[in-house]
Scaffold this motif. Structure first.
Motif, PDB file in Angstrom:
ATOM      1  N   MET A 120       0.841  -1.190   0.000  1.00  0.00           N
ATOM      2  CA  MET A 120       0.000   0.000   0.000  1.00  0.00           C
ATOM      3  C   MET A 120       0.879   1.245   0.000  1.00  0.00           C
ATOM      4  SD  MET A 120      -2.869   1.218   2.795  1.00  0.00           S
ATOM      5  CE  MET A 120      -3.734  -0.363   2.662  1.00  0.00           C
ATOM      6  N   SER A 121       0.488   2.235  -0.788  1.00  0.00           N
ATOM      7  CA  SER A 121       1.275   3.459  -0.847  1.00  0.00           C
ATOM      8  C   SER A 121       1.160   4.228   0.456  1.00  0.00           C
ATOM      9  CB  SER A 121       0.804   4.335  -2.009  1.00  0.00           C
ATOM     10  OG  SER A 121      -0.477   4.879  -1.741  1.00  0.00           O
ATOM     11  N   ALA A 122       2.153   5.114   0.701  1.00  0.00           N
ATOM     12  CA  ALA A 122       2.133   5.941   1.903  1.00  0.00           C
ATOM     13  C   ALA A 122       0.919   6.863   1.911  1.00  0.00           C
ATOM     14  CB  ALA A 122       3.421   6.745   1.987  1.00  0.00           C
ATOM     15  N   LYS A 123       0.560   7.357   0.741  1.00  0.00           N
ATOM     16  CA  LYS A 123      -0.586   8.260   0.667  1.00  0.00           C
ATOM     17  C   LYS A 123      -1.870   7.533   1.036  1.00  0.00           C
ATOM     18  CE  LYS A 123      -2.573  11.864  -2.262  1.00  0.00           C
ATOM     19  NZ  LYS A 123      -2.444  12.609  -3.550  1.00  0.00           N
ATOM     20  N   ASP A 124      -2.024   6.286   0.551  1.00  0.00           N
ATOM     21  CA  ASP A 124      -3.209   5.503   0.897  1.00  0.00           C
ATOM     22  C   ASP A 124      -3.225   5.171   2.395  1.00  0.00           C
ATOM     23  OD1 ASP A 124      -4.204   5.533  -1.657  1.00  0.00           O
ATOM     24  OD2 ASP A 124      -3.287   3.632  -2.240  1.00  0.00           O
ATOM     25  N   THR A 125      -2.044   4.853   2.940  1.00  0.00           N
ATOM     26  CA  THR A 125      -1.951   4.575   4.381  1.00  0.00           C
ATOM     27  C   THR A 125      -2.373   5.787   5.199  1.00  0.00           C
ATOM     28  OG1 THR A 125      -0.132   3.010   4.026  1.00  0.00           O
ATOM     29  CG2 THR A 125      -0.380   3.919   6.245  1.00  0.00           C
ATOM     30  N   LEU A 126      -1.910   6.955   4.784  1.00  0.00           N
ATOM     31  CA  LEU A 126      -2.270   8.179   5.495  1.00  0.00           C
ATOM     32  C   LEU A 126      -3.757   8.454   5.368  1.00  0.00           C
ATOM     33  CD1 LEU A 126      -1.358  10.587   7.125  1.00  0.00           C
ATOM     34  CD2 LEU A 126      -0.678  11.733   5.016  1.00  0.00           C
ATOM     35  N   ARG A 127      -4.309   8.191   4.176  1.00  0.00           N
ATOM     36  CA  ARG A 127      -5.739   8.432   3.969  1.00  0.00           C
ATOM     37  C   ARG A 127      -6.580   7.502   4.859  1.00  0.00           C
ATOM     38  NH1 ARG A 127      -5.820   7.669  -1.027  1.00  0.00           N
ATOM     39  NH2 ARG A 127      -5.735   9.838  -1.730  1.00  0.00           N
ATOM     40  N   ARG A 128      -6.183   6.220   4.967  1.00  0.00           N
ATOM     41  CA  ARG A 128      -6.946   5.262   5.763  1.00  0.00           C
ATOM     42  C   ARG A 128      -6.896   5.587   7.261  1.00  0.00           C
ATOM     43  NH1 ARG A 128      -7.484  -0.634   3.749  1.00  0.00           N
ATOM     44  NH2 ARG A 128      -7.666  -0.377   1.496  1.00  0.00           N
ATOM     45  N   ASN A 129      -5.798   6.157   7.691  1.00  0.00           N
ATOM     46  CA  ASN A 129      -5.608   6.447   9.120  1.00  0.00           C
ATOM     47  C   ASN A 129      -5.755   7.932   9.441  1.00  0.00           C
ATOM     48  OD1 ASN A 129      -4.482   3.760  10.373  1.00  0.00           O
ATOM     49  ND2 ASN A 129      -3.422   4.000   8.408  1.00  0.00           N
ATOM     50  N   LYS A 130      -6.275   8.683   8.487  1.00  0.00           N
ATOM     51  CA  LYS A 130      -6.292  10.138   8.612  1.00  0.00           C
ATOM     52  C   LYS A 130      -7.057  10.611   9.851  1.00  0.00           C
ATOM     53  CE  LYS A 130      -7.541  14.327   6.066  1.00  0.00           C
ATOM     54  NZ  LYS A 130      -8.250  14.889   4.894  1.00  0.00           N
ATOM     55  N   THR A 131      -8.246  10.064  10.070  1.00  0.00           N
ATOM     56  CA  THR A 131      -9.072  10.524  11.194  1.00  0.00           C
ATOM     57  C   THR A 131      -8.373  10.281  12.524  1.00  0.00           C
ATOM     58  OG1 THR A 131     -11.105  10.096   9.952  1.00  0.00           O
ATOM     59  CG2 THR A 131     -11.294  10.309  12.355  1.00  0.00           C
ATOM     60  N   GLY A 132      -7.814   9.077  12.713  1.00  0.00           N
ATOM     61  CA  GLY A 132      -7.130   8.756  13.963  1.00  0.00           C
ATOM     62  C   GLY A 132      -5.900   9.613  14.190  1.00  0.00           C
ATOM     63  N   ILE A 133      -5.100   9.818  13.124  1.00  0.00           N
ATOM     64  CA  ILE A 133      -3.895  10.628  13.240  1.00  0.00           C
ATOM     65  C   ILE A 133      -4.249  12.068  13.595  1.00  0.00           C
ATOM     66  CG2 ILE A 133      -1.983  11.627  11.913  1.00  0.00           C
ATOM     67  CD1 ILE A 133      -1.772   8.961  10.416  1.00  0.00           C
ATOM     68  N   GLN A 134      -5.253  12.613  12.916  1.00  0.00           N
ATOM     69  CA  GLN A 134      -5.653  13.994  13.175  1.00  0.00           C
ATOM     70  C   GLN A 134      -6.155  14.168  14.600  1.00  0.00           C
ATOM     71  OE1 GLN A 134      -7.044  15.258   8.621  1.00  0.00           O
ATOM     72  NE2 GLN A 134      -8.537  14.600  10.115  1.00  0.00           N
ATOM     73  N   THR A 135      -6.927  13.223  15.091  1.00  0.00           N
ATOM     74  CA  THR A 135      -7.450  13.321  16.459  1.00  0.00           C
ATOM     75  C   THR A 135      -6.314  13.364  17.477  1.00  0.00           C
ATOM     76  OG1 THR A 135      -9.465  12.118  15.829  1.00  0.00           O
ATOM     77  CG2 THR A 135      -8.915  12.192  18.172  1.00  0.00           C
ATOM     78  N   ILE A 136      -5.288  12.549  17.265  1.00  0.00           N
ATOM     79  CA  ILE A 136      -4.151  12.503  18.195  1.00  0.00           C
ATOM     80  C   ILE A 136      -3.340  13.791  18.116  1.00  0.00           C
ATOM     81  CG2 ILE A 136      -1.973  11.338  18.680  1.00  0.00           C
ATOM     82  CD1 ILE A 136      -3.362   8.732  17.728  1.00  0.00           C
ATOM     83  N   LEU A 137      -3.066  14.243  16.905  1.00  0.00           N
ATOM     84  CA  LEU A 137      -2.212  15.419  16.728  1.00  0.00           C
ATOM     85  C   LEU A 137      -2.872  16.705  17.215  1.00  0.00           C
ATOM     86  CD1 LEU A 137      -0.582  14.754  13.238  1.00  0.00           C
ATOM     87  CD2 LEU A 137       0.270  14.179  15.502  1.00  0.00           C
ATOM     88  N   CYS A 138      -4.192  16.687  17.384  1.00  0.00           N
ATOM     89  CA  CYS A 138      -4.880  17.867  17.928  1.00  0.00           C
ATOM     90  C   CYS A 138      -4.411  18.198  19.339  1.00  0.00           C
ATOM     91  CB  CYS A 138      -6.391  17.649  17.927  1.00  0.00           C
ATOM     92  SG  CYS A 138      -7.155  17.788  16.297  1.00  0.00           S
ATOM     93  N   GLY A 139      -3.754  17.217  20.000  1.00  0.00           N
ATOM     94  CA  GLY A 139      -3.268  17.450  21.346  1.00  0.00           C
ATOM     95  C   GLY A 139      -2.254  18.571  21.445  1.00  0.00           C
ATOM     96  N   ASP A 140      -1.517  18.815  20.355  1.00  0.00           N
ATOM     97  CA  ASP A 140      -0.539  19.920  20.348  1.00  0.00           C
ATOM     98  C   ASP A 140      -0.266  20.291  18.890  1.00  0.00           C
ATOM     99  OD1 ASP A 140       1.471  21.758  20.742  1.00  0.00           O
ATOM    100  OD2 ASP A 140       2.487  20.593  22.294  1.00  0.00           O
ATOM    101  N   ARG A 141      -1.202  21.035  18.307  1.00  0.00           N
ATOM    102  CA  ARG A 141      -1.115  21.342  16.879  1.00  0.00           C
ATOM    103  C   ARG A 141       0.093  22.196  16.532  1.00  0.00           C
ATOM    104  NH1 ARG A 141      -2.592  26.562  15.844  1.00  0.00           N
ATOM    105  NH2 ARG A 141      -3.950  27.610  17.369  1.00  0.00           N
ATOM    106  N   LYS A 142       0.465  23.120  17.420  1.00  0.00           N
ATOM    107  CA  LYS A 142       1.606  23.986  17.135  1.00  0.00           C
ATOM    108  C   LYS A 142       2.904  23.186  17.124  1.00  0.00           C
ATOM    109  CE  LYS A 142       1.801  28.113  18.726  1.00  0.00           C
ATOM    110  NZ  LYS A 142       1.901  29.276  19.650  1.00  0.00           N
ATOM    111  N   PHE A 143       3.006  22.213  18.021  1.00  0.00           N
ATOM    112  CA  PHE A 143       4.206  21.380  18.088  1.00  0.00           C
ATOM    113  C   PHE A 143       4.385  20.584  16.801  1.00  0.00           C
ATOM    114  CE2 PHE A 143       6.006  17.191  19.074  1.00  0.00           C
ATOM    115  CZ  PHE A 143       7.278  17.573  19.486  1.00  0.00           C
ATOM    116  N   ILE A 144       3.319  19.926  16.325  1.00  0.00           N
ATOM    117  CA  ILE A 144       3.459  19.102  15.124  1.00  0.00           C
ATOM    118  C   ILE A 144       3.699  19.969  13.890  1.00  0.00           C
ATOM    119  CG2 ILE A 144       0.978  18.977  14.610  1.00  0.00           C
ATOM    120  CD1 ILE A 144       3.673  16.214  14.169  1.00  0.00           C
ATOM    121  N   LEU A 145       3.116  21.172  13.858  1.00  0.00           N
ATOM    122  CA  LEU A 145       3.385  22.070  12.739  1.00  0.00           C
ATOM    123  C   LEU A 145       4.853  22.460  12.706  1.00  0.00           C
ATOM    124  CD1 LEU A 145       2.458  23.858  10.387  1.00  0.00           C
ATOM    125  CD2 LEU A 145       1.848  25.620  12.061  1.00  0.00           C
ATOM    126  N   ASP A 146       5.418  22.783  13.866  1.00  0.00           N
ATOM    127  CA  ASP A 146       6.838  23.138  13.930  1.00  0.00           C
ATOM    128  C   ASP A 146       7.716  21.959  13.534  1.00  0.00           C
ATOM    129  OD1 ASP A 146       6.320  25.713  14.712  1.00  0.00           O
ATOM    130  OD2 ASP A 146       6.579  25.335  16.853  1.00  0.00           O
TER     131      ASP A 146
END
Length: 392
Positions: A1-27
């Motif tokens: 599976m491509s990385a893009k497809d992997t990210l798309r399949r797990n997008k909701t879960g990843i986004q929910t976790i990263l909301c914990g510190d959005r400025k940190f992950i952006l940096d």
């Protein structure tokens, strides 16, 4: 599976976790060159009300950049130790095996550490100001709140406390002088600039020291360490800071009080001045920018004006903004950026550049671009200045 497809399949879960510190992950994404400076600034300033909206925009940007960037992003989430400790829930998401990221190289002195990516030039120890003394030095906060004409700088005590907290974390003894006239300010600066031996400040200066919970009378004599911080919080006019009697002390006089001399304990050591004060009465406005593209001291002596950095809340002729409860834009940004970036080993000039950018994006009016502020940094440092958190 491509990385893009992997990210798309797990997008909701990843986004929910990263909301914990959005400025940190952006940096983190920006530091690893997954987005451009322009994209970073745009993502940092997008008009979203919640953390989820910001993270969604970031992940969408990554996915739109193609397969390789998606792969690098997934690798970053799995291999970066800071990210793993900040977002431990990421380990619960099944992602493909990651390529190892370059290991950081470590440059260490007896009292500080600097971590740099392998693709960056490793600084020689001679290129860094040594900060080996304990404490690192003194942080003097001159906090003018109550003026003789009856005016009150509400929010300034918040700035003073924030500065005391962050510089204590960085290994400094934080001291405060409150509500001083022009003459008292000059006397205080003269005393600190001439301090060589362990001494307690004169009672008439009313110097207090940060104890971790508040300011109290110093119990131990003072002496300079390897660096000096001077924070001036007051009203101001062009090129000057005002005493509580509304008489000006020129910024040039303030910095030149600490000129290098054969007798000074601070000769050859960094002296940083952080100034929160208006520099005029004009209000800056903004302009809309569209389609913007980014394009060793070898001698045996040093100049008397060397090793000084002055960061001012605004450029000449203009006002600077201060919230009556939360403190000033500039000082609060300085404290926030120091807390976030010193543990990463970033040098002070880099940190203050982020402060400039942060302050420049703030709005003092509901109408975008109507009231703006631009902080300014001037320096003649000869070496790189890196502060490291000290845990006692």
């Amino acid at each position: 599976m491509s990385a893009k497809d992997t990210l798309r399949r797990n997008k909701t879960g990843i986004q929910t976790i990263l909301c914990g510190d959005r400025k940190f992950i952006l940096d983190k994404v920006f530091e690893n060159d997954l987005i451009t400076p322009r994209e970073y600034n745009n993502l940092k300033s997008i008009n979203k009300e919640d953390d989820e909206g910001h993270v969604v925009e970031l992940v969408d940007k990554i996915m739109n950049k193609g397969e390789e960037t998606c792969r690098d992003f997934l690798d970053l989430l799995q291999t970066d130790e800071d990210i793993k400790s900040t977002f431990p829930s990421l380990s619960n998401i099944q992602l493909p095996g990651a390529r190892p990221l370059p290991r950081p190289v470590q440059v260490s002195s007896s009292h500080s550490e600097v971590f740099l990516g392998q693709d960056k030039k490793r600084p020689k120890m001679d290129d860094l100001y040594p900060l080996n003394s304990q404490p690192v030095g003194l942080c003097l906060i001159m906090n003018n709140v109550n003026f003789t004409d009856g005016s009150v700088r509400r929010g300034s005590d918040k700035d003073a406390q924030s500065l005391a907290e962050v510089f204590s974390e960085l290994g400094f003894r934080a001291l405060m002088c409150k509500d001083q006239t022009k003459d008292q300010m000059e006397q205080t600066l003269t005393w600190f600039s001439s301090l060589n031996d362990h001494a307690l400040p004169p009672q008439e200066f009313r110097v207090e020291e940060w104890s971790g919970t508040g300011f109290t009378e110093p119990q131990q004599p003072l002496n300079h360490g390897d660096a000096f911080i001077c924070c001036l919080l007051s009203h101001g006019v062009k090129g000057a800071v005002l005493g509580t009697d509304r008489n000006p002390v020129s910024i040039k006089h303030i910095t030149r009080s600490f000129r290098a001399t054969e007798q000074s304990a601070l000769t050859g050591k960094p002296k940083v001045f952080l100034i929160q004060a208006c520099q005029g009465k004009d209000e800056q406005c903004g302009v809309l920018v569209k389609d913007l593209e980014e394009d060793n001291c070898g001698g045996g002596s040093i100049p008397v004006e060397a090793d000084v950095l002055v960061a001012i809340s605004t450029v000449e002729d203009y006002v600077s903004f201060r919230h009556r409860i939360d403190g000033s834009w500039f000082i609060q940004s300085v404290c926030q950026q120091l807390r976030e970036r010193c543990p990463r080993g970033e040098d002070l000039l880099t940190i203050l550049t982020h402060v400039n950018n942060d302050v420049s994006q703030k709005e003092a009016s509901s109408q975008p671009g109507e009231k703006k502020q631009m902080s300014e940094v001037r320096f003649n440092l000869r070496k790189t200045l890196v502060f490291s958190p000290h845990h006692t």
